[in-house]
Each structure stands twice: as structure tokens, then as C-alpha cells.
Design an enzyme around this catalytic site. Structure first.
Site, short mmCIF file in Angstrom:
data_model
loop_
_atom_site.label_atom_id
_atom_site.label_comp_id
_atom_site.label_asym_id
_atom_site.label_seq_id
_atom_site.Cartn_x
_atom_site.Cartn_y
_atom_site.Cartn_z
N HIS A 57 -19.06 28.22 42.56
CA HIS A 57 -18.90 26.91 41.94
C HIS A 57 -19.24 25.80 42.95
CE1 HIS A 57 -16.58 29.11 38.87
NE2 HIS A 57 -16.84 28.07 38.09
N LYS B 264 -14.75 21.79 43.16
CA LYS B 264 -13.76 22.56 42.40
C LYS B 264 -12.55 22.83 43.28
CE LYS B 264 -13.23 26.56 39.38
NZ LYS B 264 -12.57 25.72 38.36
#
Length: 233
Positions: free
Chosen positions: A131, A135
């Protein structure tokens, strides 16, 4: 439909764009600086906030009698408490670790594969998730859902971020620039490997799924999941 956005970061803004395009309106935008919540003109609340505020956001919506869906991860140690709270309030609550249609189909594929592979212990599973660096939680909620599905039918009793833990299913959690979300499950043996992979190309799939869930949950009572929304599994 009048939607309250509990969290107005990148996901909140993506949800707003899609909601307006689908002829909905935004009744409330909550950021980290918001001190007052007025749900009087709201049909459904969508929570994409941060782990430290998600529970408060969900409770406030339920207290106001507003159905709430949440895609915030990193707070699931309190999920059962929120389910009980929703039932006590005779409210409406839906949580998903991922609202993407493709990911929810991927969950079903992962369940079927893990059931099949459970009879072949020579294949060792592991998960890799990647990600964007913004995040906040690691591993992702999606990776944890995938891991739990495998753990349910395997000899593992938990997941682990450390390779080599004999009792922990290994999750390799990677953070890098400009990656909406990639999840891959691989079963390795001495002879070969089997893998399945989901790659998100943008946040639009997550945002669209959240809006679809909000449209579905309006005027319902109870605790639901994306399986209910999509009628799968």
C-alpha cells in the site's frame, strides 16, 4: 440520499465525488478538527477516518439513529463491542475491511483455495500486501481478512509479520509510494508455487463500493457485511 462523511481525507473526497455524481448530497464532513456532529439532516454515515476516532464516530452515528458503514481498519479489537452496541441501540452497522467488488470476490476465491489447499500441508501459504506510505495500519485490514480465512482451515493459530514463525501465517507488509492496494496469496512447496493476486488501480473501486453499501443499507436494521450487500458467499 444525504450522506455524512466521517473522515474527509483522500477516501472521503473520492466518496464525495461519486456520491454527487449519483445524485446524493453530503450533509456533514467530519475531519480531525471537527468538534460538533449534527446528524439531523443525514440518512447514512460513512466512516473512513483513522483507528483512534473510528469507534467514537460509529457510536455517535448510532446514538443519533443514523445507519453507519465503516471502512476504517486498525480498530477491530473493538469490533464485537460495536456490534453489541449497535444491537443495544437497535441500530444499523456495516463494517468491511474492503468495499471493492473485486476484493470481495477475491475473498471468496481465497476461501475456496484455502479449503482446497488445506489437504496438502506440503504447500506453505504466505501473504504479501503493498500500500501507499500514508496508510496508517500494517498489515492492512484486507490482508488480515485473507489471513483469517486461511487460518480457519489450517494448522496456523495466528498471523505474523515475522517470517519463520511456525505457528503464524506470514504477512509481508510493504509500504511504498502511490500504491492503492495489492494483495497476493502464495502457496509454496519444494516443487512449485500457486498464487492468486488482486491489484487495485485506484481508490475508485473502494469509494464506489462504499456508496453502493450506503444505498443498500438505508432504512435497514441490524449488523451487515459486504456479503449481504453483494449477495455473495
Amino acid at each position: 440520499m444525504r450522506i455524512a462523511l466521517l473522515g474527509y481525507g483522500k477516501m472521503g473526497k473520492s466518496i464525495e465525488t461519486i456520491a454527487v455524481n449519483r445524485h446524493h448530497s453530503i450533509s456533514l464532513k467530519v475531519s480531525s478538527h471537527t468538534s460538533e456532529f449534527d446528524f439531523s439532516d443525514t440518512d447514512v454515515a460513512i466512516d473512513f477516518s483513522v483507528p483512534t476516532t473510528a469507534v467514537t464516530n460509529i457510536k455517535r452515528a448510532l446514538d443519533a439513529g443514523v445507519p453507519v458503514i465503516s471502512g476504517t481498519t486498525g480498530w477491530l479489537d473493538q469490533y464485537d463491542t460495536m456490534v453489541d452496541y449497535c444491537k443495544e441501540q437497535n441500530g444499523t452497522f456495516l463494517y468491511a475491511s474492503n468495499f471493492s467488488l473485486g476484493v470481495n470476490l477475491f475473498f471468496e476465491l481465497n476461501k475456496k483455495l484455502s479449503d482446497l489447499m488445506s489437504g496438502f500441508p506440503e504447500y506453505k501459504p504466505e501473504i504479501e500486501e503493498t500500500h501507499h506510505i500514508q496508510k496508517l495500519d500494517s498489515p492492512s485490514g484486507t490482508a488480515i481478512t485473507l489471513a483469517d480465512q486461511i487460518i480457519d482451515v489450517s494448522a496456523y493459530n495466528s498471523w505474523s509479520l515475522e517470517m519463520g514463525n511456525p505457528n503464524g501465517l506470514y504477512i509481508n507488509s510493504i509500504r511504498t509510494d502511490n500504491v492503492p492496494g495489492t494483495h497476493e496469496i502464495t502457496y509454496n512447496s519444494d516443487i512449485d508455487s500457486i498464487s492468486i493476486k488482486h491489484t487495485a488501480h485506484s481508490r475508485q473501486g473502494f469509494a464506489m463500493g462504499a456508496i453502493i453499501a450506503a444505498e443498500w443499507i438505508k432504512d435497514k436494521k441490524g449488523v451487515f457485511s459486504m456479503k449481504d450487500v453483494l449477495n455473495i458467499g
